[in-house]
Design an enzyme around this catalytic site. Structure first.
Site, mmCIF file in Angstrom:
data_model
loop_
_atom_site.group_PDB
_atom_site.id
_atom_site.type_symbol
_atom_site.label_atom_id
_atom_site.label_comp_id
_atom_site.label_asym_id
_atom_site.label_seq_id
_atom_site.Cartn_x
_atom_site.Cartn_y
_atom_site.Cartn_z
ATOM 1 N N GLU A 47 10.342 0.155 1.040
ATOM 2 C CA GLU A 47 10.130 -1.113 0.004
ATOM 3 C C GLU A 47 10.349 -1.105 -1.233
ATOM 4 O OE1 GLU A 47 6.969 -1.888 -1.806
ATOM 5 O OE2 GLU A 47 5.367 -0.727 -0.492
ATOM 6 N N LYS A 181 -4.726 0.302 1.862
ATOM 7 C CA LYS A 181 -5.049 0.596 0.515
ATOM 8 C C LYS A 181 -6.619 0.499 0.361
ATOM 9 C CE LYS A 181 -1.198 -1.738 -1.605
ATOM 10 N NZ LYS A 181 -0.291 -2.083 -0.501
#
Length: 318
Positions: A47, A181
């Site tokens: 990404e 996360k």
């Protein structure tokens, strides 16, 4: 690990994805990537929001270059995905990486943002969902990132759920990450992935699900695989069944790099509280928290992020 997984995938007889034209008015695949795909050589998608929104310059550029170099060193072709001047690119040149690392006006491009970015001729870094779309269209089955998005804390009230999760539920890509996360609600994220039919597996001897900066989140994956061969067989099985949903392979950050994890987690809790007090919502939450955590830890979180990204792309002796 990724290079060995890609090699094992070839041996497992993974069905070749339908590959669209590698060069048209809106979609471009770098020649090195298209050549590797044509020759059935391993390719790893990457990404680019880590470049445009995840780190400051010059750490963003140097980290992106180092990650690509690690992928190449282990026999695979890196395919960093990004949007440049209204075109979706799979595989970026050095000049294009440099451009994205400096462009402060870059968008954060998820699935919902792709039509607007393309129609307006804009540039930006692709999120997990945006990268998955591009990688699948190019015929790349494996994508590696730091941590995916998820259900935000208080998500049961705000309904703030990352598009990464729904993309995993409808795009057959194996996403390799350090879990979710730690700023997110990990338990609800895992529940949402189950609802979406996403197979979640930890790479290692235990089922402990990692939390980005820490190898332990207090939650468990349904399954675990202990080596690259098992991981490749799992990915091959998912792709061969034609389920039209993805797979999340969670790779914990090595213990030696997680010593500062408790300090960073305390800073995360502080930053989350501050974001709530300031009324920060939606897509602005994550950038605010990451910046604030970096300030509170005096840069230690940035160092840990770089080590994490590098370790995610390193081949382990398994």
């Amino acid at each position: 690990m990724l290079g060995r997984v890609s090699t094992f995938l070839q041996r497992c007889g993974v069905p070749t994805f339908h590959r669209c034209r590698t060069h048209d008015s809106l979609f471009n695949v770098h020649p090195s990537v298209s050549e590797a795909l044509a020759e059935n050589k391993p390719v790893v998608a990457l990404e680019s929001t880590i470049i445009t929104h995840g780190m400051p310059y010059p750490q963003n550029l140097s980290t992106a270059e180092e990650v690509e170099a690690i992928v190449r060193a282990h026999g695979a072709t890196p395919a960093t995905v990004g949007v440049l001047q209204g075109r979706l690119h799979v595989g970026l040149t050095q000049e294009q990486l440099h451009f994205l690392s400096h462009d402060n006006a870059s968008l954060k491009v998820s699935r919902r943002d792709l039509p607007y970015a393309i129609s307006k001729g804009l540039s930006g870094g692709t999120t997990v969902s945006g990268t998955m779309i591009a990688a699948h269209r190019a015929g790349i089955p494996v994508f590696v990132t730091g941590g995916i998005g998820g259900v935000h804390r208080d998500g049961e009230n705000s309904m703030d759920v990352s598009a990464d999760l729904t993309e995993l539920g409808r795009t057959p890509i194996a996403v390799v990450s350090a879990g979710v996360k730690s700023i997110l609600d990990i338990g609800r994220t895992l529940e949402f992935l189950e609802t979406q039919g996403v197979c979640v597996t930890t790479f290692g001897k235990s089922k402990d699900f990692p939390a980005f900066f820490s190898p332990h989140s207090g939650f468990s994956s349904p399954y675990n695989v202990t080596d690259a061969k098992e991981a490749a067989e799992l990915i091959a099985g998912m792709l061969s069944l034609g389920l039209q949903s993805g797979l999340l392979l969670a790779v914990p950050i090595p213990e030696e790099h997680s010593a500062s994890g408790q300090l960073i987690q305390e800073a995360v809790c502080t930053a989350v509280a501050e974001a709530s007090e300031k009324g920060i919502r939606g897509r602005d939450v994550t950038p605010f928290i990451l910046q604030r955590v970096s300030e509170l830890t005096r840069g230690e979180s940035l160092k840990a992020s770089i080590l994490l990204l590098i370790s995610e792309n390193e081949i382990r002796n398994v």
